[in-house]
Design a protein around this motif. Structure first.
Motif, PDB file in Angstrom:
ATOM      1  N   PRO A   1      -7.361  10.224  -1.698  1.00  0.00           N
ATOM      2  CA  PRO A   1      -7.615   9.082  -2.585  1.00  0.00           C
ATOM      3  C   PRO A   1      -7.936   7.820  -1.803  1.00  0.00           C
ATOM      4  N   ALA A   2      -8.689   6.943  -2.425  1.00  0.00           N
ATOM      5  CA  ALA A   2      -9.014   5.664  -1.789  1.00  0.00           C
ATOM      6  C   ALA A   2      -7.799   4.753  -1.744  1.00  0.00           C
ATOM      7  N   ARG A   3      -6.896   4.884  -2.729  1.00  0.00           N
ATOM      8  CA  ARG A   3      -5.674   4.082  -2.770  1.00  0.00           C
ATOM      9  C   ARG A   3      -4.517   4.985  -3.154  1.00  0.00           C
ATOM     10  N   VAL A   4      -3.391   4.858  -2.459  1.00  0.00           N
ATOM     11  CA  VAL A   4      -2.181   5.599  -2.775  1.00  0.00           C
ATOM     12  C   VAL A   4      -0.973   4.724  -2.459  1.00  0.00           C
ATOM     13  N   PHE A   5      -0.085   4.558  -3.422  1.00  0.00           N
ATOM     14  CA  PHE A   5       1.127   3.769  -3.232  1.00  0.00           C
ATOM     15  C   PHE A   5       2.120   4.149  -4.325  1.00  0.00           C
ATOM     16  N   ASP A   6       3.366   3.712  -4.154  1.00  0.00           N
ATOM     17  CA  ASP A   6       4.390   3.963  -5.170  1.00  0.00           C
ATOM     18  C   ASP A   6       5.236   2.712  -5.333  1.00  0.00           C
ATOM     19  N   ASP A   7       5.968   2.661  -6.441  1.00  0.00           N
ATOM     20  CA  ASP A   7       6.858   1.539  -6.716  1.00  0.00           C
ATOM     21  C   ASP A   7       8.325   1.966  -6.721  1.00  0.00           C
ATOM     22  N   GLY A   8       8.617   3.136  -6.149  1.00  0.00           N
ATOM     23  CA  GLY A   8       9.977   3.655  -6.139  1.00  0.00           C
ATOM     24  C   GLY A   8      10.279   4.559  -7.298  1.00  0.00           C
ATOM     25  N   ALA A   9       9.480   4.499  -8.367  1.00  0.00           N
ATOM     26  CA  ALA A   9       9.695   5.348  -9.538  1.00  0.00           C
ATOM     27  C   ALA A   9       8.490   6.225  -9.841  1.00  0.00           C
ATOM     28  N   SER A  10       7.268   5.736  -9.563  1.00  0.00           N
ATOM     29  CA  SER A  10       6.046   6.474  -9.860  1.00  0.00           C
ATOM     30  C   SER A  10       5.087   6.351  -8.687  1.00  0.00           C
ATOM     31  N   LEU A  11       4.227   7.365  -8.563  1.00  0.00           N
ATOM     32  CA  LEU A  11       3.203   7.390  -7.520  1.00  0.00           C
ATOM     33  C   LEU A  11       1.844   7.139  -8.162  1.00  0.00           C
ATOM     34  N   TYR A  12       1.010   6.308  -7.523  1.00  0.00           N
ATOM     35  CA  TYR A  12      -0.278   5.904  -8.066  1.00  0.00           C
ATOM     36  C   TYR A  12      -1.384   6.351  -7.111  1.00  0.00           C
ATOM     37  N   LEU A  13      -2.391   7.039  -7.660  1.00  0.00           N
ATOM     38  CA  LEU A  13      -3.516   7.534  -6.884  1.00  0.00           C
ATOM     39  C   LEU A  13      -4.817   7.068  -7.541  1.00  0.00           C
TER      40      LEU A  13
ATOM     41  N   PRO B   1      -1.557  -8.525 -30.649  1.00  0.00           N
ATOM     42  CA  PRO B   1      -0.211  -8.861 -30.181  1.00  0.00           C
ATOM     43  C   PRO B   1      -0.275  -9.782 -28.965  1.00  0.00           C
ATOM     44  N   PRO B   2       0.776 -10.534 -28.705  1.00  0.00           N
ATOM     45  CA  PRO B   2       0.780 -11.403 -27.526  1.00  0.00           C
ATOM     46  C   PRO B   2       0.706 -10.586 -26.245  1.00  0.00           C
ATOM     47  N   ALA B   3      -0.005 -11.108 -25.272  1.00  0.00           N
ATOM     48  CA  ALA B   3      -0.163 -10.399 -24.005  1.00  0.00           C
ATOM     49  C   ALA B   3       1.165 -10.320 -23.270  1.00  0.00           C
ATOM     50  N   VAL B   4       1.414  -9.162 -22.659  1.00  0.00           N
ATOM     51  CA  VAL B   4       2.633  -8.952 -21.886  1.00  0.00           C
ATOM     52  C   VAL B   4       2.358  -9.326 -20.440  1.00  0.00           C
ATOM     53  N   GLN B   5       3.154 -10.166 -19.901  1.00  0.00           N
ATOM     54  CA  GLN B   5       2.962 -10.621 -18.535  1.00  0.00           C
ATOM     55  C   GLN B   5       3.614  -9.632 -17.580  1.00  0.00           C
ATOM     56  N   ALA B   6       2.834  -9.111 -16.637  1.00  0.00           N
ATOM     57  CA  ALA B   6       3.370  -8.164 -15.670  1.00  0.00           C
ATOM     58  C   ALA B   6       4.262  -8.893 -14.676  1.00  0.00           C
ATOM     59  N   THR B   7       5.433  -8.316 -14.384  1.00  0.00           N
ATOM     60  CA  THR B   7       6.383  -8.946 -13.472  1.00  0.00           C
ATOM     61  C   THR B   7       6.526  -8.176 -12.171  1.00  0.00           C
ATOM     62  N   MET B   8       5.822  -7.019 -12.033  1.00  0.00           N
ATOM     63  CA  MET B   8       5.888  -6.277 -10.786  1.00  0.00           C
ATOM     64  C   MET B   8       5.120  -7.023  -9.711  1.00  0.00           C
ATOM     65  N   THR B   9       5.719  -7.193  -8.541  1.00  0.00           N
ATOM     66  CA  THR B   9       5.102  -7.912  -7.443  1.00  0.00           C
ATOM     67  C   THR B   9       4.777  -6.944  -6.317  1.00  0.00           C
ATOM     68  N   ALA B  10       3.942  -7.412  -5.390  1.00  0.00           N
ATOM     69  CA  ALA B  10       3.514  -6.566  -4.280  1.00  0.00           C
ATOM     70  C   ALA B  10       4.686  -6.162  -3.392  1.00  0.00           C
ATOM     71  N   GLU B  11       5.753  -6.978  -3.369  1.00  0.00           N
ATOM     72  CA  GLU B  11       6.905  -6.640  -2.529  1.00  0.00           C
ATOM     73  C   GLU B  11       7.595  -5.359  -2.977  1.00  0.00           C
ATOM     74  N   LYS B  12       7.387  -4.949  -4.230  1.00  0.00           N
ATOM     75  CA  LYS B  12       8.024  -3.747  -4.761  1.00  0.00           C
ATOM     76  C   LYS B  12       7.186  -2.490  -4.541  1.00  0.00           C
ATOM     77  N   LEU B  13       5.987  -2.624  -3.985  1.00  0.00           N
ATOM     78  CA  LEU B  13       5.101  -1.484  -3.802  1.00  0.00           C
ATOM     79  C   LEU B  13       5.175  -0.974  -2.364  1.00  0.00           C
ATOM     80  N   HIS B  14       5.032   0.337  -2.208  1.00  0.00           N
ATOM     81  CA  HIS B  14       5.121   0.980  -0.899  1.00  0.00           C
ATOM     82  C   HIS B  14       3.811   1.721  -0.638  1.00  0.00           C
ATOM     83  N   PHE B  15       3.173   1.411   0.490  1.00  0.00           N
ATOM     84  CA  PHE B  15       1.902   2.019   0.849  1.00  0.00           C
ATOM     85  C   PHE B  15       2.027   2.964   2.048  1.00  0.00           C
ATOM     86  N   ASP B  16       3.257   3.251   2.479  1.00  0.00           N
ATOM     87  CA  ASP B  16       3.480   4.050   3.688  1.00  0.00           C
ATOM     88  C   ASP B  16       3.440   5.549   3.383  1.00  0.00           C
TER      89      ASP B  16
END
Length: 309
Positions: free
Chosen positions: A169-181, A143-158
């Motif tokens: 974790p070595a990295r922890v941030f969220d995008d307002g909807a999900s938390l990433y570890l 299938p054609p590749a999906v281009q990601a549109t999420m930018t760093a301005e939408k991520l929160h590292f606080d």
């Protein structure tokens, strides 16, 4: 004399091999989606559950996460299970990208040997895959590749952290909807919990995406436990839950936002108005598109097998 010693040595070796072959602490079960698998555990003993080579763990839910430590390996193909109390019983559901497994976790059952390793076989799936292989080869166009549109301005590292630094974790941030570890390659993954307002700890449901553990929705805090070590994470800002409108609600708001057409005065006859041109359907908000394509940003390959447990 030498022949007698050699014969005795071969006899002992044969008995040892037969005992190892019948060791009931290592089991292989045929996968059945309607069967609940019982895992016998013992305090201080770790059990390993191995899934198929072509499937990866996405979600793990445990009824009593305070009494059991559940940890996946980095490739999300193994699950390490260990009771934290001498006597406990709960259930566990494991969802992979291909199947769903249900387990009974029992610790302290006297007279039964604990399970050291559990593997599954899939004879039905192999037969189905062999029959569907010609169709899969015909539809092998990528299938054609999906281009990601999420930018760093939408991520929160606080995010604030406290506790044992080896669990953080070595990295922890969220995008307002999900938390990433994400943890380092040499760091064992801890049990991931959250504390409620009445100070009771409970499990969180998560999925694995590449090297990240993704938690949705974002919890108010996280408690990480590995044995007697603990660590806590919490955001430095107030988390506002993301509200997703249903399609009919979006259409209703769009209709209400359209300006009403002016009516002619009552004293004058209404003049014939030309038929309005068909309106162009409104495009959905760009934020919803970004959230929909967000998963593509974290769909990188899993880490190699050299670092798994």
């Amino acid at each position: 004399m030498i022949r007698q010693v050699s014969f005795a040595a071969l006899t002992i070796l044969g008995c040892t091999s037969a005992a190892a072959a019948t060791d009931n602490r290592i089991r292989t079960l045929t996968y059945d989606p309607n069967e609940i698998v019982r895992i016998l555990g013992k305090a201080g003993i770790q059990s390993t559950i191995e899934f198929a080579d072509d499937e990866r763990i996405e979600n793990v839910a445990v009824g009593d996460s305070a009494a059991w430590q559940i940890t996946p390996n980095r490739r999300a193909s193994l699950l390490f299970v260990k009771p934290l109390s001498a006597h406990s019983r709960t259930n566990m559901t494991v969802v992979t990208d291909r199947r769903t497994y249900m387990f009974d976790l029992v610790a302290g059952d006297k007279g039964s040997a604990p399970v050291y390793a559990l593997k599954f076989s899939y004879p039905k799936d192999k037969a189905a895959e062999a029959a569907a292989k010609p169709l899969q080869q015909a539809a092998a166009t990528p299938p054609p590749a999906v281009q990601a549109t999420m930018t760093a301005e939408k991520l929160h590292f606080d995010w604030n952290t406290k506790g044992n630094g080896k669990l953080l974790p070595a990295r922890v941030f969220d995008d307002g909807a999900s938390l990433y570890l994400a943890w380092g390659k040499d760091t064992p993954l801890p049990a991931i919990l959250t504390e409620s307002e009445d100070r009771k700890e409970g499990p969180v449901n998560y999925r694995l995406s590449g090297e990240y553990i993704v938690i949705s929705p974002i919890p108010p805090n996280l408690v990480l436990r590995y044995g007697k070590r603990t660590a806590v994470l919490w955001p430095s800002r107030r988390i506002v839950p993301v509200q997703r409108l249903a399609p009919n609600a979006v259409e209703g708001r769009m209709a209400a936002a359209q300006p009403a057409q002016s009516q002619p005065p009552a004293s004058q006859p209404a003049q014939a108005q030309p038929a309005p041109a068909p309106s162009t359907p409104a495009k959905p908000a760009s934020s919803s598109l970004k959230l929909a394509n967000m998963a593509a940003l974290y769909s990188d390959k899993l880490t190699d097998a050299d670092n798994e447990h």
